[in-house]
Enzyme design. Structure first.
Site, PDB file in Angstrom:
ATOM      1  CG  HIS A  92      -0.432   0.198   2.541  1.00  9.93           C
ATOM      2  ND1 HIS A  92      -0.200   1.344   3.185  1.00  9.93           N
ATOM      3  CD2 HIS A  92      -0.417  -0.991   3.401  1.00  9.93           C
ATOM      4  CE1 HIS A  92       0.472   0.878   4.429  1.00  9.93           C
ATOM      5  NE2 HIS A  92      -0.072  -0.551   4.550  1.00  9.93           N
ATOM      6  CG  ASP A  94      -2.759   4.009   2.536  1.00  6.83           C
ATOM      7  OD1 ASP A  94      -2.333   2.886   1.698  1.00  6.83           O
ATOM      8  OD2 ASP A  94      -3.502   4.072   3.509  1.00  6.83           O
ATOM      9  CG  ASP A 127       2.547   0.430   7.736  1.00  7.31           C
ATOM     10  OD1 ASP A 127       2.045  -0.207   6.609  1.00  7.31           O
ATOM     11  OD2 ASP A 127       1.840   0.664   8.693  1.00  7.31           O
ATOM     12  CD  GLU A 161      -3.305  -1.686   5.121  1.00 11.40           C
ATOM     13  OE1 GLU A 161      -3.472  -2.757   5.853  1.00 11.40           O
ATOM     14  OE2 GLU A 161      -2.864  -0.510   5.720  1.00 11.40           O
ATOM     15  CD  GLU A 162      -1.608   2.353   7.389  1.00 10.26           C
ATOM     16  OE1 GLU A 162      -2.475   2.050   8.486  1.00 10.26           O
ATOM     17  OE2 GLU A 162      -0.389   2.016   7.333  1.00 10.26           O
ATOM     18  CG  ASP A 190       1.322  -4.045   5.686  1.00 10.97           C
ATOM     19  OD1 ASP A 190       2.019  -3.165   6.156  1.00 10.97           O
ATOM     20  OD2 ASP A 190       0.140  -3.341   5.437  1.00 10.97           O
ATOM     21  CG  HIS A 384       0.568   2.813  12.346  1.00  9.44           C
ATOM     22  ND1 HIS A 384      -0.636   2.805  12.517  1.00  9.44           N
ATOM     23  CD2 HIS A 384       0.937   2.299  11.206  1.00  9.44           C
ATOM     24  CE1 HIS A 384      -1.346   1.968  11.036  1.00  9.44           C
ATOM     25  NE2 HIS A 384      -0.159   1.882  10.553  1.00  9.44           N
TER      26      HIS A 384
HETATM   27 ZN   LIG Z   1       0.663  -1.510   6.506  1.00  7.67          ZN
END
Ligand SMILES: [Zn+2]
Length: 410
Positions: A92, A94, A127, A161-162, A190, A384
């Site tokens: 992903h 994003d 990520d 995705e997030e 991921d 994150h």
């Molecule tokens: Zn991810």
């Protein structure tokens, strides 16, 4: 193989360039105040155009709130000797927001290379930019090898995705289900560990709840005239967390962590001033439950706990599901899992460990189609958070691993 591995070892500079150019194009969802993936996708497409793919196209989802009015999804394929099936690498584009900037030692949206010339810092480097880099480097390696792989190599670089996949994987599944062949296989990088040992084949079901507690607003100096929604909500949050953890307490060593999880997360702002007793209070919970529990059971328990708070605080409690994903597992004896385990031994030189996790990758949707998916990569596993980091050498090992799987799939 040796020649390809040699070429991969020389790609560290290009991996750094890709990471740098992605990090300075923050692809944050418009749902949380960002502009979307447009600029990042434009850059990546330019890089993909340098590789001689047999197919390269978009399935962009319209979104008026995003830059370019789209949420881009890029698909590329390099044909193998057998064109009837594809090993897909899904990533992903994003990223999540940086969060509290004071916790970052570097600018999150400007890549920093450590003095060890290997560790990199920036929002998204792990990520999921590492997976994007791995996909591009794998395709480059295969295309430049002069040989067709046994089956097709496919790449999907997706949006959203997030924030729930509405404009990404879900849009793709709805608009172009034909892309997903009945014999296709998926590697999703991921999730992972620094040794590259873990092979994730199962995910817990994800349930997100929004709770709204309604009382009666009044001046804070005369609380007897109102009903404090914030106090009731705080009690509800504690009772839910403790009650759900106690009731759904089975352990399963396949999963890490080895229990179902129930976490209080987001809180909406209530009143703007300290001297007002809030009439409404809204909070959310993120629950990851083992497949052995049904969401109905969980909701029944929530209902019971909510009743106790309604009675004790004379408020009204309502709740709704804002996310609900249940997932099948990929069988441990599937050819993909076997080839991946062999690759972990050959490339990462460690004994593979088959695991289940809390969920939240593309794998749930893929597995629910009845297609095999493994999730794994060499990462620190610090998504994150502040000071997100990874190593350039990690992605080179990931590329070697994928090339090994692709050339050893039967
Ligand atoms: Zn991810």
């Amino acid at each position: 193989m040796e020649k390809m591995f040699n070429n991969i070892s020389k790609m560290k500079g290009y991996a750094l360039e890709l990471q740098k150019n992605m990090t300075c194009r923050p692809a944050i969802s418009p749902k949380v105040g960002g502009k979307g993936e447009y600029q990042k996708a434009l850059y990546l497409e330019g890089e993909l155009n340098k590789i001689k793919f047999d197919e390269l196209f978009h399935v962009d989802a319209p979104d008026d709130t995003a830059e370019g009015n789209i949420r881009p999804n890029i698909i590329a394929k390099y044909y193998g000797q057998d064109k009837s099936k594809t090993l897909w690498l899904m990533a992903h584009m994003d990223v999540v927001a940086a969060g509290d900037l004071s916790l970052w030692k570097t600018n999150p949206f400007e890549l920093t290379l450590d003095k060890d010339k290997d560790t990199i810092y920036g929002r998204g480097v792990e990520d999921n930019q590492q997976a994007v880099v791995a996909a591009i480097l794998t395709a480059k390696t295969i295309a430049e090898s002069g040989k067709r792989p046994p089956i097709n190599l496919g790449i999907m670089l997706l949006s959203d995705e997030e924030e729930g996949n509405e404009y990404g994987l879900e849009y793709l599944l709805k608009e172009r289900p034909d892309i997903f062949g009945k014999d296709d296989l998926f590697i999703i990088q991921d999730c992972g560990d620094p040794e590259g040992r873990e092979i994730e084949i199962a995910e817990k079901s994800t349930l997100w709840f929004k709770f709204t507690v309604t009382g009666k607003q009044c001046h804070a100096s005369i609380p007897n005239l109102g009903r404090n929604a914030a106090e009731a909500a705080a009690n509800l949050a504690v009772r839910l967390t403790e009650g759900l953890r106690n009731k759904f307490n089975k352990q399963d060593p396949l999963f890490s962590p080895d229990v179902s999880t129930f976490e209080l997360t987001k809180k909406e702002a209530n009143v703007p001033i300290v001297n007002i007793i809030p009439g409404t209070d809204v909070f959310y919970m993120d629950c990851r439950i083992f497949p052995c529990y049904s969401k109905e059971e969980v909701m029944e328990e929530i209902e019971k706990i909510a009743d106790t708070v309604e009675n004790d605080f004379k408020v009204k409690v309502t709740f709704e599901k804002v996310m609900n994903i249940s997932s099948k597992a990929t069988p441990q004896d599937s050819p993909l899992v076997k080839a991946y385990a062999e690759a972990v031994r050959a490339v990462n030189k460690v004994e593979p460990k088959i695991i289940g996790v809390g969920g939240g990758t593309f794998a749930a949707d893929i597995r629910n189609l009845g297609l095999p998916a493994v999730v794994g990569s060499k990462i620190y596993s610090n998504p994150h958070g502040p000071n997100e980091r990874t190593r350039l050498s990690f992605v080179l090992d990931d590329v070697k691993l994928i090339v090994y799987v692709l050339t050893h799939l039967k």
